[in-house]
Design a protein around this motif. Sequence first.
Motif, PDB file in Angstrom:
ATOM      1  N   VAL A 114       0.772  -1.334   0.094  1.00  0.00           N
ATOM      2  CA  VAL A 114      -0.062   0.092  -0.146  1.00  0.00           C
ATOM      3  C   VAL A 114       0.845   1.131  -0.130  1.00  0.00           C
ATOM      4  N   GLN A 115       2.118   1.245   0.114  1.00  0.00           N
ATOM      5  CA  GLN A 115       3.085   2.292   0.228  1.00  0.00           C
ATOM      6  C   GLN A 115       3.495   2.791  -1.103  1.00  0.00           C
ATOM      7  N   LYS A 116       2.921   2.204  -2.253  1.00  0.00           N
ATOM      8  CA  LYS A 116       3.433   2.837  -3.409  1.00  0.00           C
ATOM      9  C   LYS A 116       2.253   3.564  -4.164  1.00  0.00           C
ATOM     10  N   LEU A 117       1.547   3.257  -4.995  1.00  0.00           N
ATOM     11  CA  LEU A 117       0.411   3.898  -5.638  1.00  0.00           C
ATOM     12  C   LEU A 117      -0.679   4.605  -4.761  1.00  0.00           C
ATOM     13  N   PHE A 118      -0.930   3.957  -3.801  1.00  0.00           N
ATOM     14  CA  PHE A 118      -2.088   4.156  -2.853  1.00  0.00           C
ATOM     15  C   PHE A 118      -1.537   5.422  -1.968  1.00  0.00           C
ATOM     16  N   GLY A 119      -0.252   5.427  -1.393  1.00  0.00           N
ATOM     17  CA  GLY A 119      -0.023   6.341  -0.788  1.00  0.00           C
ATOM     18  C   GLY A 119      -0.109   6.286   0.649  1.00  0.00           C
ATOM     19  N   LEU A 120      -0.169   4.893   1.103  1.00  0.00           N
ATOM     20  CA  LEU A 120      -0.462   4.873   2.622  1.00  0.00           C
ATOM     21  C   LEU A 120       0.763   4.516   3.495  1.00  0.00           C
ATOM     22  N   PRO A 121       0.812   4.719   4.594  1.00  0.00           N
ATOM     23  CA  PRO A 121       2.067   4.226   5.417  1.00  0.00           C
ATOM     24  C   PRO A 121       2.046   2.613   5.146  1.00  0.00           C
ATOM     25  N   ALA A 122       3.466   2.361   5.054  1.00  0.00           N
ATOM     26  CA  ALA A 122       3.648   1.051   4.983  1.00  0.00           C
ATOM     27  C   ALA A 122       3.211  -0.011   6.052  1.00  0.00           C
ATOM     28  N   GLY A 123       3.164  -1.369   5.748  1.00  0.00           N
ATOM     29  CA  GLY A 123       2.942  -2.216   6.778  1.00  0.00           C
ATOM     30  C   GLY A 123       1.499  -3.066   6.319  1.00  0.00           C
ATOM     31  N   LEU A 124       1.275  -3.144   5.042  1.00  0.00           N
ATOM     32  CA  LEU A 124       0.197  -3.838   4.755  1.00  0.00           C
ATOM     33  C   LEU A 124       0.109  -4.423   3.252  1.00  0.00           C
ATOM     34  N   GLY A 125      -0.060  -5.752   3.140  1.00  0.00           N
ATOM     35  CA  GLY A 125       0.128  -6.234   1.761  1.00  0.00           C
ATOM     36  C   GLY A 125      -1.493  -6.643   1.451  1.00  0.00           C
ATOM     37  N   VAL A 126      -1.612  -6.701   0.079  1.00  0.00           N
ATOM     38  CA  VAL A 126      -3.034  -7.234  -0.300  1.00  0.00           C
ATOM     39  C   VAL A 126      -2.906  -8.308  -1.400  1.00  0.00           C
ATOM     40  N   LEU A 127      -3.344  -9.475  -1.262  1.00  0.00           N
ATOM     41  CA  LEU A 127      -3.235 -10.708  -2.046  1.00  0.00           C
ATOM     42  C   LEU A 127      -4.863 -10.729  -2.836  1.00  0.00           C
ATOM     43  N   ILE A 128      -4.700 -10.967  -3.926  1.00  0.00           N
ATOM     44  CA  ILE A 128      -6.118 -11.089  -4.857  1.00  0.00           C
ATOM     45  C   ILE A 128      -5.868 -12.651  -5.230  1.00  0.00           C
ATOM     46  N   ALA A 129      -6.737 -13.489  -4.977  1.00  0.00           N
ATOM     47  CA  ALA A 129      -6.433 -14.978  -5.442  1.00  0.00           C
ATOM     48  C   ALA A 129      -7.713 -15.616  -5.597  1.00  0.00           C
ATOM     49  N   ASN A 130      -8.128 -16.493  -6.798  1.00  0.00           N
ATOM     50  CA  ASN A 130      -9.120 -16.890  -7.010  1.00  0.00           C
ATOM     51  C   ASN A 130      -9.286 -18.571  -6.608  1.00  0.00           C
ATOM     52  N   ALA A 131     -10.379 -18.980  -6.776  1.00  0.00           N
ATOM     53  CA  ALA A 131     -10.455 -20.350  -6.142  1.00  0.00           C
ATOM     54  C   ALA A 131      -9.372 -21.442  -6.447  1.00  0.00           C
ATOM     55  N   ARG A 132      -8.931 -21.143  -7.862  1.00  0.00           N
ATOM     56  CA  ARG A 132      -7.862 -22.334  -8.403  1.00  0.00           C
ATOM     57  C   ARG A 132      -6.717 -22.170  -7.428  1.00  0.00           C
TER      58      ARG A 132
END
Lengths: 361, 361
Positions: free
Chosen positions: B187-205
């Motif tokens: 989140v500390q890149k394009l979103f401009g948030l303080p660091a310390g959070l990752g987001v994972l998007i993943a499907n049923a496979r």
Amino acid sequence: MTPIYLTPGPTALHPKIEQLASEALRTGICSISHRSKDFEAIYRTTATALRDLMNVPDSHNIFFLGSAHEAMERLIQGCVKESSFHFVNGAFSKRFFDIATECGKSALKAELPLGEGFNLDIYEIPQAAEMICLTHNETSTGVWLKEEQINNLKRRYPDRLIAVDIVSSAPYARINYQYVDAAFFSVQKLFGLPAGLGVLIANARCIDRAALIEASGLEIGSYHNLLHLKNFADTFQTPATPNVLGIYLLGGVSRELVAAGGADALRAGIDQRSRMLVDFLERSEHYAPAVSDPEFRSRTVITIKVNGEVDRCRRVIQDHGLHVGSGYGELRKSQIRIANFSMHTDRDYERLLEALSAASR
Amino acid sequence: MTPIYLTPGPTALHPKIEQLASEALRTGICSISHRSKDFEAIYRTTATALRDLMNVPDSHNIFFLGSAHEAMERLIQGCVKESSFHFVNGAFSKRFFDIATECGKSALKAELPLGEGFNLDIYEIPQAAEMICLTHNETSTGVWLKEEQINNLKRRYPDRLIAVDIVSSAPYARINYQYVDAAFFSVQKLFGLPAGLGVLIANARCIDRAALIEASGLEIGSYHNLLHLKNFADTFQTPATPNVLGIYLLGGVSRELVAAGGADALRAGIDQRSRMLVDFLERSEHYAPAVSDPEFRSRTVITIKVNGEVDRCRRVIQDHGLHVGSGYGELRKSQIRIANFSMHTDRDYERLLEALSAASR
């Protein structure tokens, strides 16, 4: 009126947080590179403040992780080749055990019913166990261990690693790092920080063991394994971009706690509020301490057995402007849990007693 | 004057952060239980805002982790039994490869020199590779992939999982989730948030694969493995106490970006600033785009080759009130890196061009 959070974490924020956070936002702490001298200074000063507050000697490293759960995983991966031993008497000691199992280790355990405490002195540890995993303060049941018995374990088994979960007792816990190889906590309990940061304290024996296990061809984790953590910590850096804001806030709150008299002052306040609440419970017909043996009764997470309707009780307390924790899991039907942390005050506890009285009428 | 951070992350905060953070502190967001309905609502609304902004269909779950590094590790553990395939042309694509190796997988790779981009269409993927690991935007060199070629890979290899690192390009990256099984960012890149959070998007496979690998007796990680993440996400919860504040801020900024015209408006602004800078570089004798092929030149992380003393150049830019990134690793001797994210403005870039001009005199 803003409600008071007496929940066992996340909980009320330390009163300094608002000022520290706005300072951090104003001065660009959240924008600096985690490879910069400015970040190294934040890491160093936070580690120094924690050492002061918690009496952590230079023999032990201080690492920053995502959570206490992560600390359990990294310790198991790095320090256990085949077998760990766990004292299980609640949800979080069980979590440590489960994580060891899920990491492919043959995890062994001693187990007691919920609400009972371990007399560590009477247990023999199986030969196979490389690390003894302890939960100093079982947040789910409000049962804790005696620190001196942890030290005895090390005296009896000097060749084993001792790892202690101090999530909901640091910096109250009197950990003697001469006898403890690793300890870990998260910041949303006694320190009163926003959640999202875990702290792992680990000595050279843990690091050496990780090197040995890796050399034997086993996996010890990837970017956050103990060897990478150690390599980066040597220059006050972290393998991945860390929660810089959290590390900054932790340093600020730790310095504040040191300035306010350190761990001893913090313990005196907690002891005083614990006495206040337990005296009330023991005089009450409607409530009782859920942990019957005072020797094992935690002073930082106090569980209360409610005679009567628990939901109604929590509702009345909430009407008095206080949030308390529900009993953990199945225990929610008969118990409530009260946090007794650094930011809680005698006044909060006076209000709690009034609310408990009202709820018993 | 407060300096402007044009560093590739951590970087300038999104202008909404201060208000959102003070809102969070005031309303008790940091004190609520992560097992409460209030937290579930925060998880749900943040996930919804991300779906809106990034066009993530319901076929894909949204998980919250400690960092993008953790996303790499959990994906490798959960989705790869024996072998993954990596396109490596910089430090972060190499990190994904290294994490696979450290997780005990036989990681395979195609490799290009730093600064060069992959024409994915010409590569054959080895039979053994179960997951193809791509770095959409290589933050270390400012080289990116063509999204359509990612889709082609899936068309050519429909039986393989496709995982894409979009750390420094989300939500600019035009990811078509019909062709991508997993993607992740911090989140500390394009979103401009303080660091310390990752987001994972993943499907049923991905989830099904984790179940299969676990059933085969292999380890897939412990508390944060894909199966636990999925089980908890189904009720908008997380296995361990997460960075609640970060999740709240991410929701707020995502809604703000949607309100400001969504990903298309964000792309238009980034494209415009990228053109402004590249035009300047191409007219300059002192600078040149470090990525010579415009097809592979990232618009969100722009690397500049400096003819002359790089340290002096960065110093002059800093005297103009701007922080820019150094070249990554060895490249720090010849390059600087400029971020082009959601919170950066045309005015910031005008000031950058003035500073670059001054530094070339």
